[in-house]
Each structure stands twice: as C-alpha cells, then as structure tokens.
Scaffold this motif. Sequence first.
Motif, PDB file in Angstrom:
ATOM      1  N   VAL A 112       0.834  -1.199   0.000  1.00 19.48           N
ATOM      2  CA  VAL A 112       0.000   0.000   0.000  1.00 19.48           C
ATOM      3  C   VAL A 112       0.874   1.256   0.000  1.00 19.48           C
ATOM      4  O   VAL A 112       0.618   2.212  -0.751  1.00 19.48           O
ATOM      5  N   VAL A 113       1.915   1.275   0.826  1.00 17.77           N
ATOM      6  CA  VAL A 113       2.801   2.437   0.887  1.00 17.77           C
ATOM      7  C   VAL A 113       3.539   2.616  -0.433  1.00 17.77           C
ATOM      8  O   VAL A 113       3.598   3.718  -0.998  1.00 17.77           O
ATOM      9  N   ILE A 114       4.108   1.524  -0.941  1.00 15.03           N
ATOM     10  CA  ILE A 114       4.882   1.590  -2.186  1.00 15.03           C
ATOM     11  C   ILE A 114       4.006   2.038  -3.348  1.00 15.03           C
ATOM     12  O   ILE A 114       4.353   2.951  -4.117  1.00 15.03           O
ATOM     13  N   ILE A 115       2.846   1.421  -3.478  1.00 18.32           N
ATOM     14  CA  ILE A 115       1.960   1.732  -4.603  1.00 18.32           C
ATOM     15  C   ILE A 115       1.313   3.098  -4.422  1.00 18.32           C
ATOM     16  O   ILE A 115       1.027   3.797  -5.398  1.00 18.32           O
ATOM     17  N   GLY A 116       1.088   3.509  -3.174  1.00 18.25           N
ATOM     18  CA  GLY A 116       0.579   4.860  -2.929  1.00 18.25           C
ATOM     19  C   GLY A 116       1.557   5.905  -3.434  1.00 18.25           C
ATOM     20  O   GLY A 116       1.161   6.885  -4.090  1.00 18.25           O
ATOM     21  N   LEU A 117       2.843   5.700  -3.142  1.00 13.02           N
ATOM     22  CA  LEU A 117       3.863   6.636  -3.633  1.00 13.02           C
ATOM     23  C   LEU A 117       3.954   6.597  -5.155  1.00 13.02           C
ATOM     24  O   LEU A 117       4.048   7.644  -5.811  1.00 13.02           O
ATOM     25  N   ALA A 118       3.918   5.383  -5.716  1.00  6.26           N
ATOM     26  CA  ALA A 118       3.957   5.265  -7.173  1.00  6.26           C
ATOM     27  C   ALA A 118       2.730   5.913  -7.809  1.00  6.26           C
ATOM     28  O   ALA A 118       2.823   6.544  -8.866  1.00  6.26           O
ATOM     29  N   GLY A 119       1.567   5.775  -7.152  1.00  5.15           N
ATOM     30  CA  GLY A 119       0.345   6.390  -7.667  1.00  5.15           C
ATOM     31  C   GLY A 119       0.422   7.904  -7.696  1.00  5.15           C
ATOM     32  O   GLY A 119      -0.021   8.547  -8.653  1.00  5.15           O
ATOM     33  N   LEU A 120       0.999   8.493  -6.643  1.00  3.45           N
ATOM     34  CA  LEU A 120       1.174   9.955  -6.616  1.00  3.45           C
ATOM     35  C   LEU A 120       2.093  10.407  -7.744  1.00  3.45           C
ATOM     36  O   LEU A 120       1.834  11.418  -8.408  1.00  3.45           O
ATOM     37  N   LEU A 121       3.161   9.657  -7.958  1.00  6.07           N
ATOM     38  CA  LEU A 121       4.076   9.973  -9.057  1.00  6.07           C
ATOM     39  C   LEU A 121       3.352   9.905 -10.397  1.00  6.07           C
ATOM     40  O   LEU A 121       3.501  10.792 -11.251  1.00  6.07           O
TER      41      LEU A 121
END
Length: 257
Positions: A112-121
């Motif tokens: 969730v944290v990793i994909i959340g950051l990737a999603g913001l990018l």
Amino acid sequence: MTAVGRIGAATVAAGKSFLRRRTAVFFTFFFPVIIILIFGALVQTGGGGTGLFTEPAAYYVPGYLAVVVLFTPLSRVGSEVARHREGNQFEKLATTPLSRSEWLLAQTLVNVVIIGLAGLLLLGLIVVVTGAEIAFSPLLIPFVFLGVALFCGGGALIGSFAGSQDGVIAASNGIALPLLFLSETFVPPSMLPEWFRPAILLSPLTYFSRGVRAATYGPGIEPLAGLPTGWPFYLGVLAGLTLVFFAGGAAALPRTD
C-alpha cells in the motif's frame, strides 16, 4: 509481543526486503511511467473519433493506476510466498506467534505504501505529460488501499498454488494482462461486443476502475448492465471482494512446506 507489534516488525522486514530488490523497485515505479510516456505523450489521447485512446486523457487515469495496483501486488506477494515456500520459511514462521493473516497484512501494508507513492508519481506525471484535468479526490485513497489489498490476497493465492517463482510470474502476468484491458480501464465497454460486456463484471478490477473514474472524471462513467454510476456502490463491492480475496489468500498460505 502484541499483534500490532508483530505486524509492525513483519512490515519493516518486508519493506527492507523490497528495497533490496532493485529490479522490483524499478518496475514498480518506472514501468508505469514508460506506459504513460508511450500512450500519453507519443500515441496521445483526445475526444471523438474511433479506436483506442480517443477519450479525454483523464478517462484513462484508472488504467494507469491499475498498472501498479494490479501487477505489483500479484507478482510481488506471489513471488514472496513462493520464495518462502522454497526456503521453508513458513515452517520457521509456524514456530513464532505471527499468524498467516498477520504476515499477509504486513505484506499488504508495504505494498500500500509503495503503490501509494507510485500512484502519486503517476498522477503528477499524467497531468504534466497529457494535460489531463483530474479531480484529485480523497476517495482515491480507499480505492487504492482496497485494490492493493485485494490483489495482495490474489498474489498469495497464486504463490500458494504455483509450483515455483517462475510459475508465479507466468501465472500473474497471464491473469493480469487480460484483466488490465478487459476491466474498463483503457477499453470502453462500447468498443467490446455486446454479448461480452456482462463478462466485464466478473473482473474485480472493473469495480476499482469504475469507482476511480466516478470519483475523478468529470463527465462520469458509461452505464453498464444497469449498475449505478456513483462511486459508493463500487467502493462497497470492492470492499467486499477485498475481504474475500484477503481471507482466501491468508487461508491458502502453507503452515509448513
């Protein structure tokens, strides 16, 4: 140690394990970027006409997000389960207080944290590259969280039944690629044969993509099989499916191997 402490320790360990795998980091963050650059900058999108990518750029936001929400949990969690099986790690975990559901929850939190950051990018890049007018709704948070958790459960199922890490990659890609293009992400239902359109509802990713589109895309979403077009319905269905897949994935994890 309390359940919170066990999950926290397992989450930290899973996060460090991810960061040590540079290939996984690269594909999580940069593969979706390549997709956006190809389809957003080179192929481009626009309203009107026929064929793929003729909708406004904001229409495809759920598709771009689905690349990381779908592919990353399926392959990462599936591969992690396969590695644990090959290294007899579940046999060792069985001697600790950490339950299978707690282990899977820790893997899910890291994703969730990793994909959340990737999603913001991705969202920032979509705006810059394609000029999409996106409504940055806080509803994106629960949709991404539930979508990631759902496919982490799916990854656990694949990793529990696949014979090896190579089998996990083959199975996850074989499942993810059709879902990515047949879940109302990049291909609108109107472009599919009428007899096939109800089959879209069999994909869990459909409820993610339609919910995200309802929350972020101004013109709304295309009616499908008489379903509501508002986001609450899709958020509720996604939550129910997430519980089913997570519980199934946790139950499938081997105690020993």
